[in-house]
Enzyme design. Structure first.
Site, mmCIF file in Angstrom:
data_model
loop_
_atom_site.group_PDB
_atom_site.id
_atom_site.type_symbol
_atom_site.label_atom_id
_atom_site.label_comp_id
_atom_site.label_asym_id
_atom_site.label_seq_id
_atom_site.Cartn_x
_atom_site.Cartn_y
_atom_site.Cartn_z
ATOM 1 N N THR A 1 0.881 -1.065 -0.026
ATOM 2 C CA THR A 1 0.176 -0.122 -0.197
ATOM 3 C C THR A 1 0.867 1.300 -0.041
ATOM 4 O O THR A 1 2.011 1.195 0.499
ATOM 5 C CB THR A 1 -0.936 0.133 1.372
ATOM 6 O OG1 THR A 1 -0.140 0.289 2.416
ATOM 7 C CG2 THR A 1 -1.907 -1.138 1.307
ATOM 8 N N HIS A 2 0.484 2.357 -0.729
ATOM 9 C CA HIS A 2 1.362 3.415 -0.975
ATOM 10 C C HIS A 2 2.619 2.896 -1.658
ATOM 11 O O HIS A 2 3.835 3.747 -1.420
ATOM 12 C CB HIS A 2 1.717 4.150 0.558
ATOM 13 C CG HIS A 2 0.412 4.356 1.380
ATOM 14 N ND1 HIS A 2 -0.149 5.443 1.311
ATOM 15 C CD2 HIS A 2 -0.231 3.512 2.182
ATOM 16 C CE1 HIS A 2 -1.399 5.420 2.068
ATOM 17 N NE2 HIS A 2 -1.411 4.123 2.824
ATOM 18 N N SER B 1 17.917 -0.451 -26.837
ATOM 19 C CA SER B 1 18.174 0.975 -26.928
ATOM 20 C C SER B 1 19.527 1.138 -28.171
ATOM 21 O O SER B 1 20.199 0.330 -28.280
ATOM 22 C CB SER B 1 18.811 1.604 -25.955
ATOM 23 O OG SER B 1 19.512 2.772 -26.074
ATOM 24 N N LYS C 1 20.081 -2.428 -22.499
ATOM 25 C CA LYS C 1 18.875 -2.172 -22.432
ATOM 26 C C LYS C 1 18.031 -3.166 -22.937
ATOM 27 O O LYS C 1 18.050 -3.706 -24.182
ATOM 28 C CB LYS C 1 18.514 -0.667 -22.995
ATOM 29 C CG LYS C 1 19.089 0.304 -22.310
ATOM 30 C CD LYS C 1 18.156 0.770 -20.985
ATOM 31 C CE LYS C 1 17.351 1.358 -21.263
ATOM 32 N NZ LYS C 1 16.539 2.531 -20.234
ATOM 33 N N GLU D 1 4.455 0.005 -21.865
ATOM 34 C CA GLU D 1 4.720 1.416 -21.793
ATOM 35 C C GLU D 1 3.616 1.813 -22.724
ATOM 36 O O GLU D 1 2.980 2.971 -22.519
ATOM 37 C CB GLU D 1 5.987 1.789 -22.000
ATOM 38 C CG GLU D 1 6.932 1.507 -20.981
ATOM 39 C CD GLU D 1 8.478 1.914 -21.505
ATOM 40 O OE1 GLU D 1 8.867 3.088 -21.069
ATOM 41 O OE2 GLU D 1 9.061 1.192 -22.311
#
Ligand code: ARG
Length: 458
Positions: free
Chosen positions: A157-158, A279, A285, A292
């Site tokens: 949570t949070h 990348s 990468k 996304e």
């Protein structure tokens, strides 16, 4: 000249070329060709049956329309901007092909009820497909939930460690969301699935049409009850765009978690190479492009809802040309959510789960502190007091750089005399998870049951 327009009779000057282009919808509404032809065939059959046009004309029209369908599907149909939209493109071609009979097709009908029909037919089919895509995604989630049964991860949570949970429980949370999305699509379908044809331009028609017969031919369980509403209502489309927006909220939250879990800091999952890209400068990468992009695409889907709400707001009854702006947002949202669901179903099925890293993370952050408090409650201490005691134990651990399971029985006794040897077994990760046995909890036996319920489609 406007003389070449189906509505050219009262005009003396040709339409300005740019106006023609600006007002035309053929560029995007040609995708309704199948629905338009299907609707026209049903309308022609009804006109023939009612004796509003000769039976032989009705038959000629039906054959002519079937030919046109064939031409469109084989890429042999030239769509013309000067004929404005799909309805006039098809009707003009029909008349050119079969003459007189073709010119009788539009009897007792208007483009206003025609376009409402086309959109409803179109959305009806798409809703069924979207539900099927939701099922595929739900299946992938259930596959992962079953495959990784018993894997423990931190629940947050949070975004702070809260309590240990089963990874499968987390997957099933999304199953619940997508099941509700499916329910919203099915619910929307009920209001889409009503025949508007027969409303004419706005007031109904002077001909003795049989709307129920058309509904039967087109598989509509109901017909609309008010002609003005029939041609001016787009709330069924708004409802769909709203349901699609909620679906994208769910996909974007799931995307965010997959992105986070793929980082080298978390390393909870690995997405298959097939769903990632590299990348051009950083050789190490592997970017989670798919989640996304889906997260990003939620923007256009929310925008499409806003666009149509704004188009419809304050419009006087009945049809207004503004409403031609309904199609692009609708089509774009349909394409976007189908693509997003399809790619997610495949990607989720192929992702790999790193059980060890999840378990290690679940043990950090004093994730079983609530279990110690619950333990004390079972030994007779009121919950608020227990909370206080465990808070102190956590502070002690932070100072001593220890974890709760590492405390000795003597240290525990220092916090409460009620604590006994059985504390150690009560605060393992597995004990913590499996103690949450009420319906909807993360205990292994509950999660197994939920997987079975979902597989049985309950
Ligand atoms: N292309 C129009 C639309 O999409 C069809 C209906 C046109 N009706 C009219 N009266 N201009 O809304």
């Amino acid at each position: 000249m406007s003389k070449d327009k189906p509505w050219g009779g009262r005009f003396t000057q040709p339409t300005d070329k740019f106006v023609e282009e600006f007002t035309a919808s053929i560029r995007f509404d040609k995708r309704l060709y199948h629905q338009d032809i299907r609707g026209s065939i049903a309308h022609a059959r009804m006109l023939g049956k009612q004796g509003i046009i000769p039976q032989s004309d009705a038959e000629t029209i039906v054959h002519g329309l079937q030919d046109i369908l064939n031409q469109i599907e084989t890429g042999k149909f030239d769509f013309s901007v000067s004929l404005e939209d799909i309805h006039m493109n098809i009707e003009a071609r029909l008349s050119a092909k079969i003459g007189e009979a073709g010119k009788r097709l539009h009897t007792g009908r208007s483009r206003n009820d025609q376009v409402a029909l086309d959109i409803r037919l179109y959305l009806r089919d798409e809703l069924v497909e979207i539900s099927a895509y939701l099922d595929l995604l739900i299946d992938s989630l259930l596959y992962q939930a079953e495959k990784n049964l018993g894997v423990i991860m931190p629940g947050y949570t949070h975004l702070q460690t809260a309590q240990p949970i089963l990874f499968s429980h987390h997957m099933l949370a999304y199953v619940e969301m997508f099941k509700r999305d499916k329910g919203r699509m099915e619910d929307c379908l009920k209001r889409v699935n009503v025949l508007p044809l027969g409303a004419g331009a706005l007031a109904g028609t002077t001909f003795p049409i049989d709307r129920e017969y058309v509904a039967e031919l087109l598989d509509f369980p109901e017909v609309t009850r008010n002609s003005l509403d029939s041609v001016s209502d787009r709330d069924f489309a708004l409802e769909f765009l709203a349901a699609a927006s909620i679906l994208m909220v769910h996909l974007s939250r799931f995307s965010e978690e997959l992105i986070l879990w793929s980082t080298s800091e978390f390393k909870f999952i690995e997405l298959s190479d097939a769903f990632c890209t590299g990348s051009s400068i950083m050789p190490q990468k592997k970017n989670p492009d798919v989640p996304e992009l889906v997260r990003g695409k939620s923007g256009r889907v929310f925008g499409n809802l806003m666009a149509l709400l704004t188009v419809m707001k304050s419009l006087p009854l009945a049809y207004n040309k503004d409403m031609q702006e309904d199609k692009e947002p609708l089509f774009d949202t349909i394409d976007t959510i189908k693509g997003s669901l399809k790619i997610f179903a495949d990607m989720v099925r192929e992702m790999r789960v790193n059980a060890e890293n999840m378990r290690t993370a679940a043990a950090k952050g004093f994730s079983t502190a609530t279990d110690v408090a619950d333990y004390l409650v079972r030994k007779g201490m009121p919950f608020r007091d227990a909370h206080e005691v465990v808070g102190k134990a956590v502070r002690y651990c932070i100072e001593k750089d220890k974890d709760l399971p590492e405390l000795t029985i003597a240290e525990w006794k220092g916090f409460s005399e009620r604590i006994e040897e059985d504390i150690f077994a009560a605060i393992t990760l597995d004990a913590s998870v499996n103690a949450r046995r009420a319906t909807g909890g993360t205990a292994l036996e509950r999660v197994k049951e939920e997987i079975e319920r979902d597989k049985a489609g309950k």
